[in-house]
Design a protein around this motif. Sequence first.
Motif, PDB file in Angstrom:
ATOM      1  N   ARG B 156     -76.688 -17.010 -34.756  1.00 24.48           N
ATOM      2  CA  ARG B 156     -75.754 -18.142 -34.584  1.00 24.48           C
ATOM      3  C   ARG B 156     -74.349 -17.640 -34.275  1.00 24.48           C
ATOM      4  NH1 ARG B 156     -75.534 -23.161 -38.640  1.00 24.48           N
ATOM      5  NH2 ARG B 156     -77.578 -23.446 -37.680  1.00 24.48           N
ATOM      6  N   LEU B 157     -73.974 -16.572 -34.940  1.00 24.52           N
ATOM      7  CA  LEU B 157     -72.676 -15.974 -34.681  1.00 24.52           C
ATOM      8  C   LEU B 157     -72.546 -15.569 -33.221  1.00 24.52           C
ATOM      9  CD1 LEU B 157     -70.109 -15.168 -36.244  1.00 24.52           C
ATOM     10  CD2 LEU B 157     -71.140 -12.916 -36.601  1.00 24.52           C
ATOM     11  N   GLU B 158     -73.616 -15.007 -32.750  1.00 24.52           N
ATOM     12  CA  GLU B 158     -73.607 -14.563 -31.350  1.00 24.52           C
ATOM     13  C   GLU B 158     -73.607 -15.775 -30.391  1.00 24.52           C
ATOM     14  OE1 GLU B 158     -76.010 -10.341 -32.047  1.00 24.52           O
ATOM     15  OE2 GLU B 158     -77.056 -12.106 -31.242  1.00 24.52           O
ATOM     16  N   ALA B 159     -74.161 -16.825 -30.866  1.00 21.40           N
ATOM     17  CA  ALA B 159     -74.261 -18.006 -29.969  1.00 21.40           C
ATOM     18  C   ALA B 159     -72.966 -18.802 -29.863  1.00 21.40           C
ATOM     19  CB  ALA B 159     -75.367 -18.931 -30.496  1.00 21.40           C
ATOM     20  N   ILE B 160     -72.000 -18.458 -30.755  1.00 23.79           N
ATOM     21  CA  ILE B 160     -70.736 -19.230 -30.730  1.00 23.79           C
ATOM     22  C   ILE B 160     -69.976 -18.890 -29.458  1.00 23.79           C
ATOM     23  CG2 ILE B 160     -68.476 -19.504 -31.843  1.00 23.79           C
ATOM     24  CD1 ILE B 160     -69.892 -19.007 -34.487  1.00 23.79           C
ATOM     25  N   GLU B 161     -69.373 -19.872 -28.869  1.00 23.76           N
ATOM     26  CA  GLU B 161     -68.612 -19.639 -27.652  1.00 23.76           C
ATOM     27  C   GLU B 161     -67.547 -20.721 -27.512  1.00 23.76           C
ATOM     28  OE1 GLU B 161     -71.950 -21.848 -24.840  1.00 23.76           O
ATOM     29  OE2 GLU B 161     -71.536 -19.675 -24.577  1.00 23.76           O
TER      30      GLU B 161
END
Lengths: 236, 257
Positions: B156-161
């Motif tokens: 999820r952290l990586e998916a934040i944008e």
Amino acid sequence: MRLTPDAWIFWQYGFVKLNATIVFTWALMVVLVLGAALITRRLTADHERSRWQNLLEIVVTGIVTQIEDVGLKAPRRYLGFLGTLFLFVAASALATVIPGYEPPTASLSTTAALALCVLVAVPLFGISGQGLLAYLKSYVQPTPVMLPFNLISEVSRTLALAVRLFGNMMSGAMIIAILLSITPFVFPVAMTALGLLTGMVQAYIFTILAAVYIAAASRNASGGKALQEPIPASAA
Amino acid sequence: MPIDWFTVGAQLLNFVILVWLMKRFLYQPVLDAIAAREQKIAAALADAASAAAEAHRRQDEFQQKNQAFDDQRATLLREARDAAKAERERLQNEAREAADAASAQRAKALLTEVRQLHAEIARYTQQQVFDIARRVLGDLSGVTLEQRMCEVFVRRLEAIEGPALVALCAALRAASEAEPASLRSAFALPAAQQAAIRAALEASAGQPVPLRFETIPGLIGGIELSAYGQKLAWSISDYLGALSSGLEETIRAAAPA
């Protein structure tokens, strides 16, 4: 026995005399006038009135009605003459119930005087009704040939008036006087009652005949209508 | 039968005098009295006629007044009846409205009570369900689960944008040793997972991020990152909280205003 009260003389001075005819006439006059004056002194126009006033009103209105029935359309104009004729003749006949009384109408002088009054009154009323010329013209109606006959008629009917009344009244008084000497009880009473009736009838006849004569004289030649005139309330 | 002409003359005179006297004392007064009486009778008759006319007039007037009075009375009665009818209808309407209002009030109160009761029951049920769920998930949660959670958190952290990523990066960069970013979990994370998370955070921030790991059993199962007001979390407690919030909103929406 006196045939007429003229012969019963109380006082005489030459041609002037005071006989029973005149004296009883005065007496009747006094009674009639005094009675009328006494009664009419207290006349009332209200609905309630004395029997005497009723009597006088009946007598006066009866006479007025009779005069009117004869054909005189202004009866109050003739009331004084005709009414007095009737009352005098009737009173003189009624007074025969008084002993010692002799009716003035049993005297040919009285009846002649009354007839003369009618003889004078008729042309007077005729002239005042239709004028002198019209009245005189009535003597030559229907043709001038009738003039003497008309004049004779005037005289003869006056004579007839006088003699008729005198004859009836005198005969009544005579019958009673004769019967009193023959049968002094009861029968004279009946004849006196009959005499009263006769006297009333004679008074009526005398008055009606006088009224008829006046009515005939008052009719004008063309119309044949009786005199008509307005009647004042106080006319008599 | 002789005629005494003096007597004739005297009787003529007597008769004329008698005529005058009788006129004066008999005929005239009697005829005057009769005329006066006739006049009085005529006057009385005229008075009676005028009185009768007056009586008729008054009777007519009285009848007219009576009629007018009757009409007026009828009008007043009709007006009064109409007014009474209108007043009765008004009062009936008012009473009906009051009754309706009371009924509506009562129905509303009843409904509110029912809804409150339902809400209470729902709340209680929700609370019980969540308590049970929390207990069950707490009993079930373990290292494996925490590992799995850690993977999900990293993903999820990586998916934040976008702006969220910018804000997170700013918050991570702002963290210092004195005030490090805080990572909370229900169980103490193994070192490998702590390293994976740290690596992911540093990859996002582009610099080393001071990080403090905390263990909070209340999270039930899950990981929560907070730094300078920014918070990134994944936990079963969040799911349950979201569910609970959704349920409460549903109940609030269903409840009367």
